[in-house]
Design an enzyme around this catalytic site. Structure first.
Site, PDB file in Angstrom:
ATOM      1  N   GLY A  59       0.703  -1.321   0.117  1.00 55.04           N
ATOM      2  CA  GLY A  59      -0.169  -0.022   0.078  1.00 55.04           C
ATOM      3  C   GLY A  59       0.793   1.343   0.000  1.00 55.04           C
ATOM      4  O   GLY A  59       2.140   1.145   0.400  1.00 55.04           O
ATOM      5  N   CYS A  86       5.168  -6.103   1.782  1.00 57.67           N
ATOM      6  CA  CYS A  86       5.529  -4.710   1.800  1.00 57.67           C
ATOM      7  C   CYS A  86       4.891  -3.791   2.766  1.00 57.67           C
ATOM      8  O   CYS A  86       5.218  -3.995   4.135  1.00 57.67           O
ATOM      9  CB  CYS A  86       5.103  -4.146   0.230  1.00 57.67           C
ATOM     10  SG  CYS A  86       6.108  -2.720  -0.016  1.00 57.67           S
ATOM     11  N   TYR A  87       4.056  -2.903   2.343  1.00 56.92           N
ATOM     12  CA  TYR A  87       3.355  -2.283   3.455  1.00 56.92           C
ATOM     13  C   TYR A  87       2.838  -3.461   4.413  1.00 56.92           C
ATOM     14  O   TYR A  87       2.642  -3.007   5.549  1.00 56.92           O
ATOM     15  CB  TYR A  87       1.977  -1.311   3.259  1.00 56.92           C
ATOM     16  CG  TYR A  87       1.373  -0.634   3.872  1.00 56.92           C
ATOM     17  CD1 TYR A  87       1.791   0.559   4.380  1.00 56.92           C
ATOM     18  CD2 TYR A  87       0.196  -1.073   4.557  1.00 56.92           C
ATOM     19  CE1 TYR A  87       1.180   1.421   5.326  1.00 56.92           C
ATOM     20  CE2 TYR A  87      -0.561  -0.478   5.339  1.00 56.92           C
ATOM     21  CZ  TYR A  87      -0.198   0.804   5.895  1.00 56.92           C
ATOM     22  OH  TYR A  87      -0.758   1.630   6.955  1.00 56.92           O
ATOM     23  N   HIS A 181       7.739  -7.474  -3.565  1.00 55.06           N
ATOM     24  CA  HIS A 181       6.279  -8.053  -3.954  1.00 55.06           C
ATOM     25  C   HIS A 181       6.538  -9.168  -4.854  1.00 55.06           C
ATOM     26  O   HIS A 181       7.121  -9.316  -5.954  1.00 55.06           O
ATOM     27  CB  HIS A 181       5.918  -6.717  -5.070  1.00 55.06           C
ATOM     28  CG  HIS A 181       5.365  -5.441  -4.487  1.00 55.06           C
ATOM     29  ND1 HIS A 181       4.161  -5.375  -3.867  1.00 55.06           N
ATOM     30  CD2 HIS A 181       6.153  -4.610  -3.872  1.00 55.06           C
ATOM     31  CE1 HIS A 181       4.045  -4.396  -3.193  1.00 55.06           C
ATOM     32  NE2 HIS A 181       5.081  -3.795  -3.266  1.00 55.06           N
ATOM     33  N   GLU A 183       4.411 -11.014  -6.243  1.00 52.99           N
ATOM     34  CA  GLU A 183       3.296 -11.368  -7.064  1.00 52.99           C
ATOM     35  C   GLU A 183       3.709 -10.595  -8.816  1.00 52.99           C
ATOM     36  O   GLU A 183       3.168 -10.883  -9.429  1.00 52.99           O
ATOM     37  CB  GLU A 183       1.925 -10.421  -6.690  1.00 52.99           C
ATOM     38  CG  GLU A 183       1.821  -8.982  -6.496  1.00 52.99           C
ATOM     39  CD  GLU A 183       2.535  -8.631  -5.162  1.00 52.99           C
ATOM     40  OE1 GLU A 183       3.279  -9.320  -4.464  1.00 52.99           O
ATOM     41  OE2 GLU A 183       2.239  -7.386  -4.663  1.00 52.99           O
ATOM     42  N   SER A 234     -24.811  -9.746 -25.964  1.00 51.20           N
ATOM     43  CA  SER A 234     -23.996  -8.736 -27.293  1.00 51.20           C
ATOM     44  C   SER A 234     -23.283  -9.369 -28.215  1.00 51.20           C
ATOM     45  O   SER A 234     -22.781  -8.790 -29.103  1.00 51.20           O
ATOM     46  CB  SER A 234     -23.365  -7.783 -26.251  1.00 51.20           C
ATOM     47  OG  SER A 234     -22.132  -8.582 -25.749  1.00 51.20           O
ATOM     48  N   GLY A 235     -22.938 -10.623 -27.887  1.00 51.47           N
ATOM     49  CA  GLY A 235     -22.106 -11.431 -28.767  1.00 51.47           C
ATOM     50  C   GLY A 235     -20.908 -11.570 -28.014  1.00 51.47           C
ATOM     51  O   GLY A 235     -19.757 -12.116 -28.496  1.00 51.47           O
ATOM     52  N   GLY A 236     -20.453 -10.346 -27.310  1.00 53.54           N
ATOM     53  CA  GLY A 236     -19.188 -10.412 -26.599  1.00 53.54           C
ATOM     54  C   GLY A 236     -18.887 -11.704 -25.459  1.00 53.54           C
ATOM     55  O   GLY A 236     -19.854 -12.405 -25.425  1.00 53.54           O
ATOM     56  N   VAL A 237     -17.663 -11.917 -25.063  1.00 56.71           N
ATOM     57  CA  VAL A 237     -17.323 -13.130 -24.346  1.00 56.71           C
ATOM     58  C   VAL A 237     -18.242 -13.217 -23.145  1.00 56.71           C
ATOM     59  O   VAL A 237     -18.853 -14.302 -22.769  1.00 56.71           O
ATOM     60  CB  VAL A 237     -15.991 -13.083 -24.181  1.00 56.71           C
ATOM     61  CG1 VAL A 237     -15.550 -14.528 -23.276  1.00 56.71           C
ATOM     62  CG2 VAL A 237     -15.177 -13.300 -25.668  1.00 56.71           C
ATOM     63  N   ASP A 238     -18.310 -12.040 -22.504  1.00 55.93           N
ATOM     64  CA  ASP A 238     -18.754 -12.069 -20.980  1.00 55.93           C
ATOM     65  C   ASP A 238     -20.288 -12.450 -20.941  1.00 55.93           C
ATOM     66  O   ASP A 238     -20.798 -13.364 -20.458  1.00 55.93           O
ATOM     67  CB  ASP A 238     -18.738 -10.817 -20.188  1.00 55.93           C
ATOM     68  CG  ASP A 238     -17.158 -10.326 -20.412  1.00 55.93           C
ATOM     69  OD1 ASP A 238     -16.280 -11.225 -20.515  1.00 55.93           O
ATOM     70  OD2 ASP A 238     -16.858  -9.085 -20.364  1.00 55.93           O
ATOM     71  N   SER A 239     -21.146 -11.788 -21.888  1.00 47.53           N
ATOM     72  CA  SER A 239     -22.556 -12.174 -21.675  1.00 47.53           C
ATOM     73  C   SER A 239     -22.727 -13.404 -22.525  1.00 47.53           C
ATOM     74  O   SER A 239     -23.732 -14.179 -22.057  1.00 47.53           O
ATOM     75  CB  SER A 239     -23.130 -10.807 -22.788  1.00 47.53           C
ATOM     76  OG  SER A 239     -22.875 -10.827 -23.846  1.00 47.53           O
ATOM     77  N   SER A 240     -22.099 -13.757 -23.352  1.00 46.71           N
ATOM     78  CA  SER A 240     -22.103 -15.127 -24.073  1.00 46.71           C
ATOM     79  C   SER A 240     -21.877 -16.411 -23.140  1.00 46.71           C
ATOM     80  O   SER A 240     -22.682 -17.078 -22.937  1.00 46.71           O
ATOM     81  CB  SER A 240     -21.386 -15.475 -25.257  1.00 46.71           C
ATOM     82  OG  SER A 240     -21.476 -14.332 -26.259  1.00 46.71           O
ATOM     83  N   LYS A 380     -11.247 -12.278 -16.494  1.00 45.59           N
ATOM     84  CA  LYS A 380     -11.405 -12.528 -17.754  1.00 45.59           C
ATOM     85  C   LYS A 380     -10.884 -13.776 -18.502  1.00 45.59           C
ATOM     86  O   LYS A 380     -11.875 -14.393 -19.238  1.00 45.59           O
ATOM     87  CB  LYS A 380     -10.802 -11.276 -18.695  1.00 45.59           C
ATOM     88  CG  LYS A 380     -11.265 -11.325 -20.214  1.00 45.59           C
ATOM     89  CD  LYS A 380     -12.441 -10.499 -20.393  1.00 45.59           C
ATOM     90  CE  LYS A 380     -12.812 -10.240 -21.867  1.00 45.59           C
ATOM     91  NZ  LYS A 380     -14.209  -9.711 -21.915  1.00 45.59           N
TER      92      LYS A 380
END
Ligand code: XMP
Length: 524
Positions: A59, A86-87, A181, A183, A234-240, A380
């Site tokens: 942080g 770290c923090y 860090h 990560e 919408s045809g996008g990946v998420d809504s599909s 995603k």
């Protein structure tokens, strides 16, 4: 918080820029984790969440500042392993009886440190299995303060020239603290450290897409019961992926609405509806509202006005079709985890990041609908993995993002049907070229924009006076920043020739080499 029945790891966020990367590393280990801001975590939260392990993120604040962020002290009484980064390391030391200071300490070492550093071992520790096979490990440091005295019970297991307490641990309580860090990619062996930590904490690594699918299906059934759900496809990946998952759970209780606003790419409407309706047997309403949208957009050239018109009409149209579905009580949305993570804000309480581009924003309240968001826990790439698990075609899952306002924002200036038609054809040739050259998956997003300018050319023996178009292709991780894709000159030349030969109405092709920032990915 979710009702996922897995061992969970809690990441307490103190506002680091890279907290999400911690979650990514853990998810890659098939460990379920959630990020919560420090000021949303209290005793009751800890009891309800019941973490099997806790990580304190980094942080920007200084633990030496009165009032700086702290977790509830009860976190140390949970009896579970804790890793401070770290923090988070400094908070841990300060709260458990050590000391943190700013600036350089006399007698050498322990000062502010930014960038690459090398840590040397100091004894062995299960957390460090697979580390120090060479005599030192590269790590990424980013700290102004330093620990000047470690807390009682802690021992030193790694040091760097500027961080004498780079790695410390209280092995009796399973508390671990690192100044760097692990990560980030610049700590090349960092993933190993997380792997060791979750193994020590007893995680089984059972967070798989197959398990997620089964649980999500059960959760959707429990939430929805015998009610009807509507979903804007919408045809996008998420809504599909959301639609496919909900369909698996409740079958015909789901109706999808696909709004064709006349701003789609070549063949897009037909392909999306064919896939969902014909191949996957979903109930899909194909709302042909081309006249409505293009009619209202006529004469408009201001980007924000266009967006507002499209957004407003979208809601009206969606509502119109949704009203026809009797008994609809739920609205499905493809909201992802990055959209719902509460971020730590130092200007006054936690703020929630909401998907700013969402096409049906505001609809649930307006229509009195409750939300079904089965992808809320996923990143995603996990959504893509779930899509594959559900049997969606790979070509569909790997599609580049496509904005809600569609071709409207790739047609700067006034939108006309003629320009849209030319744009669709040019875009199709461009994407075909990218696929033929095997570049599609290397590029984050590629498209063509039609410019509001006609230029003079010569074809055969005749003069032409046609539109110019711009090709855009970018690499990006999340769309927040982007760089242009370094096509070869051969590729660009071949593509320009094909577009000019195959697309009547275009006689000039340019390649957009603007990065983001200062540009944006779309032209409007
Ligand atoms: P910009 O142009 O802001 O785009 O760099 C970043 C990413 O967001 C997409 N985008 C949108 N998506 N509705 C959407 O659903 C919108 O209004 C919108 N504007 C931009 C863009 O395609 C890129 O992936």
């Amino acid at each position: 918080m979710t009702d996922i029945q897995h061992d969970r790891l809690l990441i307490i966020d103190f506002g680091s820029q890279v907290t999400q990367l911690i979650a990514r590393r853990l998810r890659e280990l098939n460990v379920f984790c959630e990020i919560h801001p420090y000021n949303a975590v209290d005793d009751a939260f800890l009891t309800a969440f019941a973490p099997k392990a806790v990580i304190f993120s980094g942080g920007p604040d200084s633990v030496t500042r009165p009032g700086s962020p702290r977790p509830p002290a009860s976190v140390f009484d949970l009896g579970v392993p804790i890793l401070g980064i770290c923090y988070g390391q400094q908070v841990m030391m300060e709260m458990l009886g050590g000391k943190v200071e700013g600036g350089k300490i006399t007698g050498g070492g322990g000062t502010a440190e930014f960038g690459r550093a090398f840590v040397a071992p100091n004894g062995t520790l299960p957390l460090l299995q697979g580390w120090f096979e060479e005599d030192k490990e590269q790590v990424w440091m980013s700290h102004g303060d330093h620990v000047s005295r470690i807390a009682p019970g802690f021992e030193v297991f790694g040091t760097s020239p500027n961080a004498p307490y780079a790695i410390t641990a209280d092995t009796a309580r399973n508390f671990y603290a690192v100044q760097f860090h692990p990560e980030v990619h610049h700590t090349p062996n960092g993933a190993r450290l997380y792997e060791n930590f979750v193994r020590l904490a007893g995680f089984k690594g059972d967070w798989t897409m197959r398990a997620y699918r089964a649980e999500a299906v059960a959760n959707i059934r429990a939430q929805v019961g015998d009610k009807q759900v509507i979903c804007g496809l919408s045809g996008g990946v998420d809504s599909s992926v959301a639609a496919a998952l909900i369909h698996e759970a409740i079958g015909d209780q789901l109706t999808c609405v696909f709004v064709d606003h006349g701003l789609l790419r070549k063949d897009e409407g037909r392909e999306v509806v064919a896939m969902f309706r014909d191949h996957m047997n979903l109930k899909v309403i194909h709302a042909d509202e081309v006249e409505l949208f293009l009619g209202q957009l006529e004469g408009q050239s201001d980007p924000e006005t266009k967006r507002k018109i499209i957004g407003g009409l979208f809601i009206d149209v969606f509502q119109k079709y949704a009203n026809e579905i009797e008994g609809a009580e739920f609205l499905a949305q493809g909201t992802l985890y990055p959209d719902v993570i509460e971020s730590v804000s130092f200007s006054g309480g936690p703020s929630v990041t909401i998907k700013s581009h969402h096409n049906v924003g505001g609809l649930p309240e307006k229509m009195g609908l409750r939300l079904v968001e089965p992808l809320r826990e996923l990143f995603k790439d996990e959504v893509r993995a779930l899509g594959r698990e559900l049997g969606l075609p790979a070509s569909f899952i790997g599609r580049h993002p496509f904005p809600g306002p569609g071709l409207a924002i790739r047609c700067p200036g006034e939108i006309t049907r003629e320009k849209l038609e030319i744009l669709r054809e040019a875009d199709a040739v461009y994407i075909d070229q990218i696929r033929k050259h095997g570049l599609y998956d290397d590029i984050w997003q590629a498209f063509c924009a039609i410019l509001p300018v006609r230029t003079v050319g010569v074809m055969g023996d005749g003069r032409t006076y046609d539109f110019a178009c711009a090709l855009r292709a970018v690499t990006s991780v999340d769309g927040m920043t982007a760089d242009y894709y370094p096509f070869s000159h051969e590729f660009l030349g071949e593509t320009a020739t094909r577009i000019i030969n195959e697309v009547p109405g275009i006689n000039r092709v340019t390649y957009d080499i603007t990065s983001k920032p200062p540009g944006t990915i779309e032209w409007e």
